[in-house]
Design a protein around this motif. Sequence first.
Motif, PDB file in Angstrom:
ATOM      1  N   SER A 121     -47.368  -9.517  39.286  1.00 47.55           N
ATOM      2  CA  SER A 121     -48.356  -9.040  40.265  1.00 47.55           C
ATOM      3  C   SER A 121     -48.102  -9.721  41.601  1.00 47.55           C
ATOM      4  O   SER A 121     -47.495 -10.788  41.671  1.00 47.55           O
ATOM      5  CB  SER A 121     -49.789  -9.351  39.796  1.00 47.55           C
ATOM      6  N   GLY A 122     -48.585  -9.079  42.642  1.00 50.30           N
ATOM      7  CA  GLY A 122     -48.457  -9.674  43.966  1.00 50.30           C
ATOM      8  C   GLY A 122     -48.602  -8.630  45.049  1.00 50.30           C
ATOM      9  O   GLY A 122     -48.370  -7.435  44.830  1.00 50.30           O
ATOM     10  N   LEU A 123     -48.998  -9.094  46.221  1.00 49.76           N
ATOM     11  CA  LEU A 123     -49.134  -8.226  47.389  1.00 49.76           C
ATOM     12  C   LEU A 123     -48.525  -8.941  48.582  1.00 49.76           C
ATOM     13  O   LEU A 123     -48.835 -10.106  48.837  1.00 49.76           O
ATOM     14  CB  LEU A 123     -50.606  -7.905  47.666  1.00 49.76           C
ATOM     15  N   ILE A 124     -47.670  -8.242  49.314  1.00 50.18           N
ATOM     16  CA  ILE A 124     -47.040  -8.794  50.513  1.00 50.18           C
ATOM     17  C   ILE A 124     -47.409  -7.905  51.695  1.00 50.18           C
ATOM     18  O   ILE A 124     -47.178  -6.692  51.664  1.00 50.18           O
ATOM     19  CB  ILE A 124     -45.508  -8.851  50.356  1.00 50.18           C
ATOM     20  N   LEU A 125     -47.998  -8.507  52.716  1.00 49.67           N
ATOM     21  CA  LEU A 125     -48.386  -7.788  53.926  1.00 49.67           C
ATOM     22  C   LEU A 125     -47.552  -8.298  55.095  1.00 49.67           C
ATOM     23  O   LEU A 125     -47.538  -9.497  55.383  1.00 49.67           O
ATOM     24  CB  LEU A 125     -49.878  -7.995  54.227  1.00 49.67           C
ATOM     25  N   ASN A 126     -46.862  -7.390  55.752  1.00 46.52           N
ATOM     26  CA  ASN A 126     -46.056  -7.742  56.918  1.00 46.52           C
ATOM     27  C   ASN A 126     -46.784  -7.323  58.190  1.00 46.52           C
ATOM     28  O   ASN A 126     -47.082  -6.141  58.374  1.00 46.52           O
ATOM     29  CB  ASN A 126     -44.690  -7.054  56.843  1.00 46.52           C
ATOM     30  N   ILE A 127     -47.077  -8.298  59.047  1.00 43.92           N
ATOM     31  CA  ILE A 127     -47.728  -7.985  60.322  1.00 43.92           C
ATOM     32  C   ILE A 127     -46.643  -7.550  61.300  1.00 43.92           C
ATOM     33  O   ILE A 127     -45.790  -8.353  61.703  1.00 43.92           O
ATOM     34  CB  ILE A 127     -48.493  -9.201  60.880  1.00 43.92           C
ATOM     35  N   THR A 128     -46.652  -6.293  61.672  1.00 43.96           N
ATOM     36  CA  THR A 128     -45.642  -5.763  62.574  1.00 43.96           C
ATOM     37  C   THR A 128     -46.269  -5.571  63.964  1.00 43.96           C
ATOM     38  O   THR A 128     -46.804  -6.495  64.527  1.00 43.96           O
ATOM     39  CB  THR A 128     -45.058  -4.460  62.008  1.00 43.96           C
ATOM     40  N   SER A 129     -46.222  -4.373  64.493  1.00 47.00           N
ATOM     41  CA  SER A 129     -46.834  -4.107  65.799  1.00 47.00           C
ATOM     42  C   SER A 129     -46.787  -2.610  66.072  1.00 47.00           C
ATOM     43  O   SER A 129     -45.836  -1.925  65.660  1.00 47.00           O
ATOM     44  CB  SER A 129     -46.077  -4.848  66.909  1.00 47.00           C
ATOM     45  N   ILE A 130     -47.792  -2.121  66.768  1.00 46.86           N
ATOM     46  CA  ILE A 130     -47.732  -0.728  67.234  1.00 46.86           C
ATOM     47  C   ILE A 130     -46.525  -0.545  68.144  1.00 46.86           C
ATOM     48  O   ILE A 130     -45.929   0.534  68.199  1.00 46.86           O
ATOM     49  CB  ILE A 130     -49.057  -0.347  67.929  1.00 46.86           C
ATOM     50  N   ALA A 131     -46.112  -1.620  68.823  1.00 40.87           N
ATOM     51  CA  ALA A 131     -44.910  -1.557  69.666  1.00 40.87           C
ATOM     52  C   ALA A 131     -43.667  -1.261  68.851  1.00 40.87           C
ATOM     53  O   ALA A 131     -42.648  -0.810  69.391  1.00 40.87           O
ATOM     54  CB  ALA A 131     -44.721  -2.867  70.426  1.00 40.87           C
ATOM     55  N   LEU A 152     -37.894  -1.913  56.895  1.00 44.93           N
ATOM     56  CA  LEU A 152     -37.543  -2.759  55.762  1.00 44.93           C
ATOM     57  C   LEU A 152     -38.601  -2.668  54.668  1.00 44.93           C
ATOM     58  O   LEU A 152     -38.285  -2.592  53.477  1.00 44.93           O
ATOM     59  CB  LEU A 152     -37.404  -4.209  56.225  1.00 44.93           C
ATOM     60  N   THR A 153     -39.864  -2.649  55.077  1.00 48.55           N
ATOM     61  CA  THR A 153     -40.961  -2.588  54.118  1.00 48.55           C
ATOM     62  C   THR A 153     -40.894  -1.309  53.291  1.00 48.55           C
ATOM     63  O   THR A 153     -41.155  -1.326  52.081  1.00 48.55           O
ATOM     64  CB  THR A 153     -42.318  -2.678  54.841  1.00 48.55           C
ATOM     65  N   GLU A 154     -40.558  -0.203  53.933  1.00 43.09           N
ATOM     66  CA  GLU A 154     -40.474   1.068  53.208  1.00 43.09           C
ATOM     67  C   GLU A 154     -39.461   0.964  52.066  1.00 43.09           C
ATOM     68  O   GLU A 154     -39.704   1.452  50.955  1.00 43.09           O
ATOM     69  CB  GLU A 154     -40.086   2.194  54.169  1.00 43.09           C
ATOM     70  N   ALA A 155     -38.316   0.341  52.334  1.00 48.47           N
ATOM     71  CA  ALA A 155     -37.286   0.194  51.301  1.00 48.47           C
ATOM     72  C   ALA A 155     -37.691  -0.827  50.250  1.00 48.47           C
ATOM     73  O   ALA A 155     -37.543  -0.598  49.036  1.00 48.47           O
ATOM     74  CB  ALA A 155     -35.963  -0.213  51.949  1.00 48.47           C
ATOM     75  N   PHE A 156     -38.215  -1.951  50.710  1.00 51.93           N
ATOM     76  CA  PHE A 156     -38.591  -3.042  49.813  1.00 51.93           C
ATOM     77  C   PHE A 156     -39.647  -2.596  48.800  1.00 51.93           C
ATOM     78  O   PHE A 156     -39.606  -2.964  47.623  1.00 51.93           O
ATOM     79  CB  PHE A 156     -39.143  -4.213  50.639  1.00 51.93           C
ATOM     80  N   ARG A 157     -40.618  -1.806  49.255  1.00 48.57           N
ATOM     81  CA  ARG A 157     -41.685  -1.337  48.366  1.00 48.57           C
ATOM     82  C   ARG A 157     -41.129  -0.649  47.117  1.00 48.57           C
ATOM     83  O   ARG A 157     -41.582  -0.902  45.994  1.00 48.57           O
ATOM     84  CB  ARG A 157     -42.585  -0.335  49.097  1.00 48.57           C
ATOM     85  N   MET A 158     -40.143   0.212  47.337  1.00 43.23           N
ATOM     86  CA  MET A 158     -39.578   0.967  46.211  1.00 43.23           C
ATOM     87  C   MET A 158     -38.822   0.060  45.254  1.00 43.23           C
ATOM     88  O   MET A 158     -38.855   0.257  44.041  1.00 43.23           O
ATOM     89  CB  MET A 158     -38.682   2.092  46.750  1.00 43.23           C
ATOM     90  N   SER A 166     -46.745  -5.066  45.302  1.00 36.91           N
ATOM     91  CA  SER A 166     -46.981  -4.109  46.384  1.00 36.91           C
ATOM     92  C   SER A 166     -46.613  -4.733  47.734  1.00 36.91           C
ATOM     93  O   SER A 166     -46.647  -5.949  47.904  1.00 36.91           O
ATOM     94  CB  SER A 166     -48.458  -3.696  46.409  1.00 36.91           C
ATOM     95  N   MET A 167     -46.275  -3.876  48.679  1.00 37.08           N
ATOM     96  CA  MET A 167     -45.973  -4.336  50.030  1.00 37.08           C
ATOM     97  C   MET A 167     -46.491  -3.309  51.024  1.00 37.08           C
ATOM     98  O   MET A 167     -46.473  -2.104  50.759  1.00 37.08           O
ATOM     99  CB  MET A 167     -44.466  -4.532  50.213  1.00 37.08           C
ATOM    100  N   ALA A 168     -46.977  -3.786  52.160  1.00 43.10           N
ATOM    101  CA  ALA A 168     -47.501  -2.890  53.195  1.00 43.10           C
ATOM    102  C   ALA A 168     -47.288  -3.513  54.564  1.00 43.10           C
ATOM    103  O   ALA A 168     -47.143  -4.734  54.701  1.00 43.10           O
ATOM    104  CB  ALA A 168     -48.989  -2.614  52.966  1.00 43.10           C
TER     105      ALA A 168
END
Length: 267
Positions: A121-131, A152-158, A166-168
């Motif tokens: 189990s686990g959740l990883i949240l990456n703070i990116t930017s609207i920029a 990167l997050t899109e690939a990592f999630r799968m 989970s990652m977002a």
Amino acid sequence: MSKVVLITGASSGIGKSIGEFLHHKGYTVYGTSRDPKNYPDSLFALLALDVKNIATINEAVGKVIANEDKLDVLINNAGAGITGPIEEIPETEIKANFDINFFGPINVIKAVLPQMRKQNSGLILNITSIAGYMGLPYRGIYSASKGALELLTEAFRMELKPFNISMANIAPGDFATNIAAGRYHAPLLKDSPYNESYGKSLNLMDAHVDAGSDPEMMAKAVYKIITTNTPKIHYKVGEFMQKFSIVLKRILPDKVYEKLLMHHYKL
């Protein structure tokens, strides 16, 4: 048992707000700072960590696991701003920004994954930017580093789904933090062909941060994501027009959108 949360870059700004909010909600919060002794009044534990230094990453993650025997949530918040004409930003500064905004989060993720796999189990949240959703004038390197983390997050999630991890992404707009003071600014050179336009854009960027939203808005968004069972891939947090700019980029012809940006930045 309360969930254990690790937040990088939590001594000030968005990271501090998230940490304090989750602390008050009963979470066991560990934050990181390059020099924790400068923040003796932190409401939650601060560990020494420099995202450019893998040894400090492994040491901090190891301390959390040794203390708690688990790690439920990682929030990759540490980041750095950078402004200037791309032509005039030294290569060393470009690489340094990617080390913090892109390679740093990757290395923190790598450090926590063995424990999250072990506990299934686990959740990883990456703070990116609207920029990171658009190439902004005089913020091109920042846009590129945050946009890279989004993809990167899109690939990592799968890749992580088989391990129940989970990652977002959470992409903030402008918030009232000290990011402007800490970011690298390419100097305004009198003989530069970009002097006038870069000067106008720089003043506008600083004004946006000064008039930014309360970082607690980000903290509440993070809490909502942590408490949901099925996090989405992308979240945007900020004023309506900042979020709507992403929608406009999706529906408008490229050249029309470019004209809107240039008008906004008075170019």
